[in-house]
Every structure is written in structure tokens, then in C-alpha cells.
Motif scaffolding. Structure first.
Motif, PDB file in Angstrom:
ATOM      1  N   VAL A   4       0.837  -1.203   0.000  1.00 38.19           N
ATOM      2  CA  VAL A   4       0.000   0.000   0.000  1.00 38.19           C
ATOM      3  C   VAL A   4       0.870   1.251   0.000  1.00 38.19           C
ATOM      4  N   VAL A   5       1.917   1.247   0.793  1.00 31.48           N
ATOM      5  CA  VAL A   5       2.814   2.406   0.860  1.00 31.48           C
ATOM      6  C   VAL A   5       3.489   2.632  -0.489  1.00 31.48           C
ATOM      7  N   LEU A   6       3.952   1.556  -1.123  1.00 29.21           N
ATOM      8  CA  LEU A   6       4.585   1.693  -2.433  1.00 29.21           C
ATOM      9  C   LEU A   6       3.592   2.164  -3.485  1.00 29.21           C
ATOM     10  N   SER A   7       2.387   1.673  -3.426  1.00 30.81           N
ATOM     11  CA  SER A   7       1.354   2.099  -4.380  1.00 30.81           C
ATOM     12  C   SER A   7       1.034   3.578  -4.218  1.00 30.81           C
ATOM     13  N   VAL A   8       0.924   4.024  -2.993  1.00 27.02           N
ATOM     14  CA  VAL A   8       0.651   5.449  -2.736  1.00 27.02           C
ATOM     15  C   VAL A   8       1.831   6.308  -3.180  1.00 27.02           C
ATOM     16  N   ALA A   9       3.044   5.824  -2.967  1.00 26.45           N
ATOM     17  CA  ALA A   9       4.233   6.576  -3.389  1.00 26.45           C
ATOM     18  C   ALA A   9       4.289   6.697  -4.908  1.00 26.45           C
ATOM     19  N   VAL A  10       4.003   5.622  -5.614  1.00 27.44           N
ATOM     20  CA  VAL A  10       3.999   5.667  -7.080  1.00 27.44           C
ATOM     21  C   VAL A  10       2.884   6.583  -7.575  1.00 27.44           C
ATOM     22  N   LEU A  11       1.732   6.525  -6.948  1.00 28.10           N
ATOM     23  CA  LEU A  11       0.625   7.396  -7.333  1.00 28.10           C
ATOM     24  C   LEU A  11       0.974   8.868  -7.095  1.00 28.10           C
ATOM     25  N   ALA A  12       1.569   9.174  -5.961  1.00 24.57           N
ATOM     26  CA  ALA A  12       1.962  10.561  -5.666  1.00 24.57           C
ATOM     27  C   ALA A  12       3.027  11.047  -6.655  1.00 24.57           C
ATOM     28  N   PHE A  13       3.978  10.181  -6.985  1.00 22.60           N
ATOM     29  CA  PHE A  13       5.019  10.536  -7.956  1.00 22.60           C
ATOM     30  C   PHE A  13       4.408  10.787  -9.326  1.00 22.60           C
ATOM     31  N   THR A  14       3.463   9.954  -9.718  1.00 25.97           N
ATOM     32  CA  THR A  14       2.806  10.118 -11.018  1.00 25.97           C
ATOM     33  C   THR A  14       2.008  11.413 -11.058  1.00 25.97           C
ATOM     34  N   VAL A  15       1.283  11.710 -10.001  1.00 25.38           N
ATOM     35  CA  VAL A  15       0.517  12.958  -9.951  1.00 25.38           C
ATOM     36  C   VAL A  15       1.455  14.157 -10.022  1.00 25.38           C
ATOM     37  N   TYR A  16       2.579  14.093  -9.307  1.00 25.22           N
ATOM     38  CA  TYR A  16       3.554  15.187  -9.357  1.00 25.22           C
ATOM     39  C   TYR A  16       4.065  15.394 -10.783  1.00 25.22           C
ATOM     40  N   CYS A  17       4.418  14.301 -11.453  1.00 29.82           N
ATOM     41  CA  CYS A  17       4.954  14.413 -12.808  1.00 29.82           C
ATOM     42  C   CYS A  17       3.901  14.911 -13.794  1.00 29.82           C
ATOM     43  N   VAL A  18       2.670  14.455 -13.656  1.00 29.97           N
ATOM     44  CA  VAL A  18       1.605  14.913 -14.554  1.00 29.97           C
ATOM     45  C   VAL A  18       1.357  16.406 -14.353  1.00 29.97           C
ATOM     46  N   VAL A  19       1.304  16.848 -13.129  1.00 29.61           N
ATOM     47  CA  VAL A  19       1.105  18.281 -12.855  1.00 29.61           C
ATOM     48  C   VAL A  19       2.291  19.087 -13.385  1.00 29.61           C
ATOM     49  N   ASP A  20       3.493  18.570 -13.242  1.00 30.82           N
ATOM     50  CA  ASP A  20       4.675  19.259 -13.745  1.00 30.82           C
ATOM     51  C   ASP A  20       4.646  19.357 -15.262  1.00 30.82           C
ATOM     52  N   VAL A  21       4.232  18.293 -15.945  1.00 34.66           N
ATOM     53  CA  VAL A  21       4.120  18.323 -17.407  1.00 34.66           C
ATOM     54  C   VAL A  21       3.082  19.353 -17.828  1.00 34.66           C
ATOM     55  N   VAL A  22       1.944  19.355 -17.177  1.00 32.16           N
ATOM     56  CA  VAL A  22       0.864  20.270 -17.559  1.00 32.16           C
ATOM     57  C   VAL A  22       1.263  21.727 -17.330  1.00 32.16           C
ATOM     58  N   GLN A  23       1.980  22.013 -16.258  1.00 31.32           N
ATOM     59  CA  GLN A  23       2.335  23.401 -15.938  1.00 31.32           C
ATOM     60  C   GLN A  23       3.541  23.916 -16.706  1.00 31.32           C
ATOM     61  N   THR A  24       4.312  23.034 -17.311  1.00 30.59           N
ATOM     62  CA  THR A  24       5.490  23.466 -18.058  1.00 30.59           C
ATOM     63  C   THR A  24       5.056  24.078 -19.389  1.00 30.59           C
ATOM     64  N   GLU A  25       5.702  25.172 -19.751  1.00 33.52           N
ATOM     65  CA  GLU A  25       5.384  25.837 -21.016  1.00 33.52           C
ATOM     66  C   GLU A  25       5.807  24.951 -22.185  1.00 33.52           C
ATOM     67  N   SER A  51      11.584   9.278 -16.747  1.00 33.93           N
ATOM     68  CA  SER A  51      12.090   9.777 -18.029  1.00 33.93           C
ATOM     69  C   SER A  51      11.714  11.242 -18.240  1.00 33.93           C
ATOM     70  N   TRP A  52      10.554  11.660 -17.744  1.00 25.95           N
ATOM     71  CA  TRP A  52      10.186  13.081 -17.831  1.00 25.95           C
ATOM     72  C   TRP A  52      11.164  13.933 -17.042  1.00 25.95           C
ATOM     73  N   LEU A  53      11.484  13.513 -15.829  1.00 31.38           N
ATOM     74  CA  LEU A  53      12.383  14.304 -14.990  1.00 31.38           C
ATOM     75  C   LEU A  53      13.792  14.363 -15.570  1.00 31.38           C
ATOM     76  N   ILE A  54      14.225  13.299 -16.241  1.00 36.81           N
ATOM     77  CA  ILE A  54      15.586  13.259 -16.790  1.00 36.81           C
ATOM     78  C   ILE A  54      15.658  13.901 -18.170  1.00 36.81           C
ATOM     79  N   ALA A  55      14.726  13.551 -19.064  1.00 36.78           N
ATOM     80  CA  ALA A  55      14.876  13.941 -20.462  1.00 36.78           C
ATOM     81  C   ALA A  55      13.899  15.007 -20.942  1.00 36.78           C
ATOM     82  N   GLY A  56      12.788  15.215 -20.266  1.00 37.55           N
ATOM     83  CA  GLY A  56      11.783  16.116 -20.793  1.00 37.55           C
ATOM     84  C   GLY A  56      11.660  17.446 -20.092  1.00 37.55           C
ATOM     85  N   ARG A  57      11.978  17.447 -18.839  1.00 34.02           N
ATOM     86  CA  ARG A  57      11.826  18.667 -18.045  1.00 34.02           C
ATOM     87  C   ARG A  57      12.829  19.726 -18.491  1.00 34.02           C
ATOM     88  N   PRO A  58      12.428  20.998 -18.499  1.00 30.87           N
ATOM     89  CA  PRO A  58      13.356  22.054 -18.899  1.00 30.87           C
ATOM     90  C   PRO A  58      14.554  22.126 -17.959  1.00 30.87           C
TER      91      PRO A  58
END
Length: 84
Positions: A4-25, A51-58
Motif C-alpha cells: 500500500v505504501v509503495l502504491s501510494v508513493a507511485v501514485l503521488a510521484f505520477t501525480v507530481y509528474c503529470v502536474v509538472d508536465v501540464v504546468q510546463t510551457e 524519463s520526464w524528470l531526466i529527459a523532458g523537463r526544462p
């Protein structure tokens, strides 16, 4: 419990990355178009987010801003010192 802890951590990480992608110009996104990054982070949550954090993020988000080169106080300003 660990699952459960790992699932919540992966979900939180995914939400963070999705929000970061959406907010990036669009013009600052590297590698793939913004919509493709969004799909990748949603379909492959852990690998897509990493991969977003390494290769896609400004670059340069966490770089410190350059300090102003002008005088910082009255004792550093030559015009002020001339008037004394």
C-alpha cells in the motif's frame, strides 16, 4: 502494508509528474511534445515519470539566479562616495 505504501508513493510521484508536465510551457519542454510526455507519464507511471524528470523537463529550474552586478549599498556606490 508495504504494498500500500509503495502504491501510494507511485501514485503521488505520477501525480507530481503529470502536474509538472501540464504546468510546463510548451516551448520549454525537451525531447518529445508536451502531449506525448503527458501520455507517457500516465500510461507508464514510474518509468514515464523518471524519463520526464531526466529527459523532458526544462533545464535550469533549480539553478540559482545570477546576482546583480551593481552596487549593493551606499558604501559600494562610487557616485555616493564622491558626494561625501
Amino acid at each position: 502494508m508495504l504494498r500500500v505504501v509503495l502504491s501510494v508513493a507511485v501514485l503521488a510521484f505520477t501525480v507530481y509528474c503529470v502536474v509538472d508536465v501540464v504546468q510546463t510551457e510548451e516551448e520549454r519542454v525537451r525531447g518529445l511534445p508536451k502531449l506525448v510526455w503527458l501520455v507517457v507519464t500516465l500510461l507508464v507511471p514510474l518509468a514515464g515519470g523518471i524519463s520526464w524528470l531526466i529527459a523532458g523537463r526544462p533545464r535550469g529550474i533549480l539553478k540559482p539566479r545570477p546576482r546583480p552586478s551593481g552596487p549593493r549599498g551606499p558604501d559600494d556606490d562610487p557616485d555616493f562616495l564622491r558626494g561625501i
